[in-house]
Design a protein around this motif. Sequence first.
Motif, PDB file in Angstrom:
ATOM      1  N   SER A  32       0.809  -1.223   0.000  1.00  0.00           N
ATOM      2  CA  SER A  32       0.000   0.000   0.000  1.00  0.00           C
ATOM      3  C   SER A  32       0.847   1.279   0.000  1.00  0.00           C
ATOM      4  O   SER A  32       0.390   2.326  -0.439  1.00  0.00           O
ATOM      5  CB  SER A  32      -0.943  -0.004   1.207  1.00  0.00           C
ATOM      6  OG  SER A  32      -0.167  -0.120   2.377  1.00  0.00           O
ATOM      7  N   LEU A  33       2.077   1.199   0.484  1.00  0.00           N
ATOM      8  CA  LEU A  33       2.919   2.403   0.527  1.00  0.00           C
ATOM      9  C   LEU A  33       3.759   2.452  -0.750  1.00  0.00           C
ATOM     10  O   LEU A  33       4.697   1.673  -0.916  1.00  0.00           O
ATOM     11  CB  LEU A  33       3.801   2.388   1.777  1.00  0.00           C
ATOM     12  CG  LEU A  33       3.032   2.259   3.102  1.00  0.00           C
ATOM     13  CD1 LEU A  33       3.982   2.193   4.296  1.00  0.00           C
ATOM     14  CD2 LEU A  33       2.029   3.403   3.268  1.00  0.00           C
ATOM     15  N   LYS A  82       5.460   9.960  10.257  1.00  0.00           N
ATOM     16  CA  LYS A  82       4.267   9.588  11.041  1.00  0.00           C
ATOM     17  C   LYS A  82       3.784  10.779  11.875  1.00  0.00           C
ATOM     18  O   LYS A  82       2.589  11.028  11.971  1.00  0.00           O
ATOM     19  CB  LYS A  82       4.585   8.390  11.942  1.00  0.00           C
ATOM     20  CG  LYS A  82       4.679   7.078  11.158  1.00  0.00           C
ATOM     21  CD  LYS A  82       4.746   5.922  12.125  1.00  0.00           C
ATOM     22  CE  LYS A  82       5.808   4.941  11.702  1.00  0.00           C
ATOM     23  NZ  LYS A  82       6.179   3.953  12.684  1.00  0.00           N
ATOM     24  N   TYR A  86       1.473  10.937   8.056  1.00  0.00           N
ATOM     25  CA  TYR A  86       1.553   9.975   6.947  1.00  0.00           C
ATOM     26  C   TYR A  86       1.853   8.576   7.491  1.00  0.00           C
ATOM     27  O   TYR A  86       2.285   8.427   8.636  1.00  0.00           O
ATOM     28  CB  TYR A  86       2.658  10.397   5.963  1.00  0.00           C
ATOM     29  CG  TYR A  86       2.385  11.747   5.369  1.00  0.00           C
ATOM     30  CD1 TYR A  86       1.419  11.914   4.379  1.00  0.00           C
ATOM     31  CD2 TYR A  86       3.072  12.876   5.826  1.00  0.00           C
ATOM     32  CE1 TYR A  86       1.144  13.167   3.854  1.00  0.00           C
ATOM     33  CE2 TYR A  86       2.801  14.130   5.301  1.00  0.00           C
ATOM     34  CZ  TYR A  86       1.833  14.261   4.325  1.00  0.00           C
ATOM     35  OH  TYR A  86       1.556  15.497   3.819  1.00  0.00           O
ATOM     36  N   HIS A  87       1.625   7.586   6.624  1.00  0.00           N
ATOM     37  CA  HIS A  87       2.061   6.242   6.979  1.00  0.00           C
ATOM     38  C   HIS A  87       3.515   6.086   6.532  1.00  0.00           C
ATOM     39  O   HIS A  87       3.900   6.624   5.482  1.00  0.00           O
ATOM     40  CB  HIS A  87       1.193   5.186   6.278  1.00  0.00           C
ATOM     41  CG  HIS A  87      -0.220   5.184   6.770  1.00  0.00           C
ATOM     42  ND1 HIS A  87      -1.231   5.851   6.114  1.00  0.00           N
ATOM     43  CD2 HIS A  87      -0.772   4.628   7.867  1.00  0.00           C
ATOM     44  CE1 HIS A  87      -2.358   5.689   6.792  1.00  0.00           C
ATOM     45  NE2 HIS A  87      -2.107   4.958   7.866  1.00  0.00           N
ATOM     46  N   ALA A  88       4.264   5.360   7.307  1.00  0.00           N
ATOM     47  CA  ALA A  88       5.674   5.162   6.940  1.00  0.00           C
ATOM     48  C   ALA A  88       6.194   3.897   7.601  1.00  0.00           C
ATOM     49  O   ALA A  88       5.817   3.573   8.724  1.00  0.00           O
ATOM     50  CB  ALA A  88       6.509   6.362   7.385  1.00  0.00           C
ATOM     51  N   PHE A  89       7.052   3.187   6.871  1.00  0.00           N
ATOM     52  CA  PHE A  89       7.639   1.947   7.382  1.00  0.00           C
ATOM     53  C   PHE A  89       9.138   1.974   7.110  1.00  0.00           C
ATOM     54  O   PHE A  89       9.572   2.097   5.957  1.00  0.00           O
ATOM     55  CB  PHE A  89       6.977   0.742   6.689  1.00  0.00           C
ATOM     56  CG  PHE A  89       7.578  -0.571   7.079  1.00  0.00           C
ATOM     57  CD1 PHE A  89       7.367  -1.096   8.354  1.00  0.00           C
ATOM     58  CD2 PHE A  89       8.364  -1.288   6.183  1.00  0.00           C
ATOM     59  CE1 PHE A  89       7.932  -2.314   8.723  1.00  0.00           C
ATOM     60  CE2 PHE A  89       8.929  -2.517   6.544  1.00  0.00           C
ATOM     61  CZ  PHE A  89       8.703  -3.020   7.822  1.00  0.00           C
ATOM     62  N   THR A 142       6.501   4.855   2.211  1.00  0.00           N
ATOM     63  CA  THR A 142       5.563   5.845   2.739  1.00  0.00           C
ATOM     64  C   THR A 142       4.469   6.182   1.720  1.00  0.00           C
ATOM     65  O   THR A 142       4.582   5.820   0.537  1.00  0.00           O
ATOM     66  CB  THR A 142       6.316   7.144   3.145  1.00  0.00           C
ATOM     67  OG1 THR A 142       5.391   8.064   3.716  1.00  0.00           O
ATOM     68  CG2 THR A 142       7.005   7.790   1.965  1.00  0.00           C
ATOM     69  N   ASP A 143       3.449   6.898   2.208  1.00  0.00           N
ATOM     70  CA  ASP A 143       2.427   7.430   1.300  1.00  0.00           C
ATOM     71  C   ASP A 143       2.483   8.959   1.257  1.00  0.00           C
ATOM     72  O   ASP A 143       1.565   9.600   0.770  1.00  0.00           O
ATOM     73  CB  ASP A 143       1.023   6.951   1.698  1.00  0.00           C
ATOM     74  CG  ASP A 143       0.685   7.266   3.157  1.00  0.00           C
ATOM     75  OD1 ASP A 143       1.483   7.956   3.828  1.00  0.00           O
ATOM     76  OD2 ASP A 143      -0.388   6.813   3.622  1.00  0.00           O
TER      77      ASP A 143
END
Length: 228
Positions: A32-33, A82, A86-89, A142-143
């Motif tokens: 998804s990212l 984050k 935002y989303h982040a990994f 990330t997005d």
Amino acid sequence: MCEIQQKLKSVLIAQGASLVGFADLRPVWKGSLKTGVSVALPLPREVVRSLPNGPVPRYYDAYCRLNGRLDRIVTAGAEYLKAEGYHAFAQTAGAVNESEDYRTELPHKTVATRSGLGWIGKCALLVTPEYGSAVRLSSILTDAPVRCGVPIAQSRCGSCTAGADVCPGKAVSGKVWSAGVDRNDFFNPYACRKAARALARERIQREITLCGRCIAACPYTKRYLAEK
Ligand code: B12
């Protein structure tokens, strides 16, 4: 470059990143990212100069130190994103799973070429114009909205045979990479691992896959060593 991208880059550089790139991962990644942030740190010149015959204790020390630094840099970058909503990994060493045939779901090198930091050499390492293959890598997914770099999809190794010539496991076939060519079609990871572990056992008395001869032999790495 938009504000969030500029700020993220500043955070990563303040944490010590040497190269930072932004990758559009849509063609290569179903997760998804869809944006990748590639981070690279160079091996110090004096460490690379000690590598032509294989690993030495200072290479092992640098390997551990750089891995720790990369983990901290990408963790700080993901935390920043984050905090901004935002989303982040962060793809830290501990967060990435490796399969039995030595593959990860989204390798750091894929994020790096997609962000335009370099290409995949005949030795299967990322080669950068700045440091040759003497870099260690990490990445963040990330997005966050960013402007992505221009991917590099072709090798710039040409007719060079330096990596193949010095490989103790004869793992480098000499075939040129381009985006989409599978690793196993030009490089033998089993032969590399076996020879690197034997060398590390013999030279630094450690059970680890550490070699570095192709890194030291690469003409782009030598150009980095010749600077200053
Ligand atoms: C498994 C692994 C190994 C295995 C297999 C190596 C390999 N090349 O796959 C073994 C144990 C043999 C190994 C050995 C070494 N490794 Co290693 N290893 C990894 C690890 C954990 C996963 C790599 C992986 O997923 N491979 C699977 C294949 C399919 O992917 P790949 O290697 O990234 O290459 C392909 C993709 O990137 C793809 N690709 C790239 N761009 C694009 C674009 C598109 C559109 C597409 C479709 C595909 C695509 O093309 C490449 C070739 O097929 C990574 C860390 C990580 N999380 O990424 C470190 C990593 C690759 N290793 C690294 C290093 C330095 C080494 C060693 C030199 C050991 C040492 N320190 O002395 C040796 C030499 C390896 C070599 N010459 O390749 C560095 C490489 C740095 C660099 N400059 O590239 C990494 C990134 C670790 C790090 N944090 O920096 N390693």
